[in-house]
Design a protein around this motif. Sequence first.
Motif, PDB file in Angstrom:
ATOM      1  N   TYR A 151     168.343  43.325 -14.153  1.00  0.00           N
ATOM      2  CA  TYR A 151     169.504  42.659 -14.754  1.00  0.00           C
ATOM      3  C   TYR A 151     168.987  41.293 -15.184  1.00  0.00           C
ATOM      4  CZ  TYR A 151     172.320  46.225 -12.382  1.00  0.00           C
ATOM      5  OH  TYR A 151     172.851  47.413 -11.940  1.00  0.00           O
ATOM      6  N   ASN A 164     174.713  46.819   1.255  1.00  0.00           N
ATOM      7  CA  ASN A 164     175.304  46.216   0.075  1.00  0.00           C
ATOM      8  C   ASN A 164     174.240  45.517  -0.766  1.00  0.00           C
ATOM      9  OD1 ASN A 164     177.450  45.421  -1.401  1.00  0.00           O
ATOM     10  ND2 ASN A 164     178.517  44.499   0.355  1.00  0.00           N
ATOM     11  N   GLY A 165     174.148  45.851  -2.047  1.00  0.00           N
ATOM     12  CA  GLY A 165     173.225  45.132  -2.914  1.00  0.00           C
ATOM     13  C   GLY A 165     171.797  45.645  -2.901  1.00  0.00           C
ATOM     14  N   ALA A 166     171.535  46.734  -2.154  1.00  0.00           N
ATOM     15  CA  ALA A 166     170.168  47.270  -2.069  1.00  0.00           C
ATOM     16  C   ALA A 166     169.711  47.887  -3.388  1.00  0.00           C
ATOM     17  CB  ALA A 166     170.082  48.309  -0.949  1.00  0.00           C
ATOM     18  N   GLY A 167     170.657  48.294  -4.217  1.00  0.00           N
ATOM     19  CA  GLY A 167     170.304  48.886  -5.510  1.00  0.00           C
ATOM     20  C   GLY A 167     170.768  50.328  -5.661  1.00  0.00           C
ATOM     21  N   LYS A 168     171.619  50.792  -4.762  1.00  0.00           N
ATOM     22  CA  LYS A 168     172.038  52.197  -4.747  1.00  0.00           C
ATOM     23  C   LYS A 168     172.758  52.577  -6.045  1.00  0.00           C
ATOM     24  CE  LYS A 168     174.528  51.708  -0.964  1.00  0.00           C
ATOM     25  NZ  LYS A 168     174.388  50.230  -0.856  1.00  0.00           N
ATOM     26  N   THR A 169     173.738  51.752  -6.413  1.00  0.00           N
ATOM     27  CA  THR A 169     174.515  52.061  -7.609  1.00  0.00           C
ATOM     28  C   THR A 169     173.641  51.988  -8.856  1.00  0.00           C
ATOM     29  OG1 THR A 169     176.553  51.307  -6.588  1.00  0.00           O
ATOM     30  CG2 THR A 169     176.520  51.348  -8.982  1.00  0.00           C
ATOM     31  N   THR A 170     172.734  51.007  -8.892  1.00  0.00           N
ATOM     32  CA  THR A 170     171.826  50.874 -10.039  1.00  0.00           C
ATOM     33  C   THR A 170     170.979  52.141 -10.180  1.00  0.00           C
ATOM     34  OG1 THR A 170     171.744  48.491  -9.635  1.00  0.00           O
ATOM     35  CG2 THR A 170     170.049  49.413 -11.075  1.00  0.00           C
ATOM     36  N   GLU A 198     179.063  56.543  -2.970  1.00  0.00           N
ATOM     37  CA  GLU A 198     179.877  56.014  -1.875  1.00  0.00           C
ATOM     38  C   GLU A 198     181.258  56.662  -1.757  1.00  0.00           C
ATOM     39  OE1 GLU A 198     179.335  52.376  -0.475  1.00  0.00           O
ATOM     40  OE2 GLU A 198     177.535  51.897  -1.647  1.00  0.00           O
ATOM     41  N   GLN A 211     176.786  53.686   1.919  1.00  0.00           N
ATOM     42  CA  GLN A 211     176.573  52.586   2.869  1.00  0.00           C
ATOM     43  C   GLN A 211     176.799  53.075   4.291  1.00  0.00           C
ATOM     44  OE1 GLN A 211     178.178  48.460   2.685  1.00  0.00           O
ATOM     45  NE2 GLN A 211     178.421  48.958   0.518  1.00  0.00           N
TER      46      GLN A 211
HETATM   47  P1  ATP Z   1     176.917  48.067  -3.519  1.00  0.00           P
HETATM   48  O1  ATP Z   1     177.025  48.874  -2.311  1.00  0.00           O
HETATM   49  O2  ATP Z   1     177.512  46.709  -3.396  1.00  0.00           O
HETATM   50  O3  ATP Z   1     177.316  48.773  -4.786  1.00  0.00           O
HETATM   51  P2  ATP Z   1     174.242  48.610  -4.243  1.00  0.00           P
HETATM   52  O4  ATP Z   1     173.257  48.987  -3.214  1.00  0.00           O
HETATM   53  O5  ATP Z   1     174.843  49.695  -5.045  1.00  0.00           O
HETATM   54  O6  ATP Z   1     175.357  47.743  -3.619  1.00  0.00           O
HETATM   55  P3  ATP Z   1     173.581  47.450  -6.761  1.00  0.00           P
HETATM   56  O7  ATP Z   1     174.994  47.321  -7.178  1.00  0.00           O
HETATM   57  O8  ATP Z   1     172.781  48.525  -7.374  1.00  0.00           O
HETATM   58  O9  ATP Z   1     173.496  47.581  -5.197  1.00  0.00           O
HETATM   59  O10 ATP Z   1     172.865  46.044  -6.993  1.00  0.00           O
HETATM   60  C1  ATP Z   1     171.481  45.829  -6.808  1.00  0.00           C
HETATM   61  C2  ATP Z   1     171.123  44.395  -7.127  1.00  0.00           C
HETATM   62  O11 ATP Z   1     171.364  44.117  -8.498  1.00  0.00           O
HETATM   63  C3  ATP Z   1     171.926  43.355  -6.346  1.00  0.00           C
HETATM   64  O12 ATP Z   1     171.066  42.320  -6.030  1.00  0.00           O
HETATM   65  C4  ATP Z   1     172.983  42.920  -7.310  1.00  0.00           C
HETATM   66  O13 ATP Z   1     173.345  41.572  -7.056  1.00  0.00           O
HETATM   67  C5  ATP Z   1     172.272  43.031  -8.648  1.00  0.00           C
HETATM   68  N1  ATP Z   1     173.234  43.368  -9.707  1.00  0.00           N
HETATM   69  C6  ATP Z   1     174.023  44.475  -9.762  1.00  0.00           C
HETATM   70  N2  ATP Z   1     174.754  44.491 -10.893  1.00  0.00           N
HETATM   71  C7  ATP Z   1     174.422  43.361 -11.571  1.00  0.00           C
HETATM   72  C8  ATP Z   1     174.830  42.798 -12.827  1.00  0.00           C
HETATM   73  N3  ATP Z   1     175.707  43.410 -13.604  1.00  0.00           N
HETATM   74  N4  ATP Z   1     174.254  41.616 -13.183  1.00  0.00           N
HETATM   75  C9  ATP Z   1     173.331  41.008 -12.407  1.00  0.00           C
HETATM   76  N5  ATP Z   1     172.903  41.488 -11.229  1.00  0.00           N
HETATM   77  C10 ATP Z   1     173.445  42.645 -10.806  1.00  0.00           C
END
Ligand code: ATP
Length: 234
Positions: free
Chosen positions: A12, A37-43, A160, A192
Amino acid sequence: MLLEISGITSHYGRIQALRGIDVEVREGELVALVGANGAGKTTLLRGISGVQPLTAGTIKFDGKDITRMPADARVALGIAQVPEGRQVFGPMSVEDNLRLGAYRRKGDDVEADMKRMYDMFPILFKKRELPAGTLSGGQQQMLAIARALMSHPRLLLLDEPSMGLAPLLVQEIFDAVVALKEAGTTIFLVEQNAYAALAIADRGYVLETGSVVMSDSGKTLLADERIKEAYLGL
Ligand code: ATP
């Protein structure tokens, strides 16, 4: 091998959200990806479904390189994602939401599939004429999963599914996921709730700040001291 992810990265802007991920899912497997939270799962999930650009690495589906394939073409190949927060169409009836899931298919056996979904989730049958927005969170999650299944996916991506649900409903959703797996659906489950996910998974991956730090059978990960401490609060 149905899904083969090798060395993928994603950013990002200057933030690197995925740092070289390798993940494999075989046909018929239930694979869990857990992490805070924030590990990158959704990405990662969005990278698989094609809505998140990757900066390196490859994704193969059934042997075919789909790394640069648009999202809708991936859906046509049989990759169905149930997004976080369910996102059913609130004003539409439960039944119409289900029908939407089958929109790519010809008239064939849609009615038989609806019946199958209603058998799996009887509450959806009871509420089939009501607007989906009137369902509880757990029921909306069931509807979102059932809608994805209506497309006959070869790979079901679940983001999730337990989020925001009371423990009893979490159990119900995970029971449904197990039933799907037993019926032959290949599932990649992102959670999570590490305990619930690893308890039902054939194999699991642990994601920390964009990297896979452990992978093993669900059972082995559940018993691992580091996992217990970091994710299970034990
Ligand atoms: P969650 O359980 O909160 O969804 P996650 O494991 O799915 O967490 P992601 O949402 O994939 O994590 O985010 C991974 C990293 O990328 C985090 O550090 C988050 O802050 C960052 N991030 C996610 N979306 C964006 C965005 N649109 N712009 C900038 N950084 C982002």
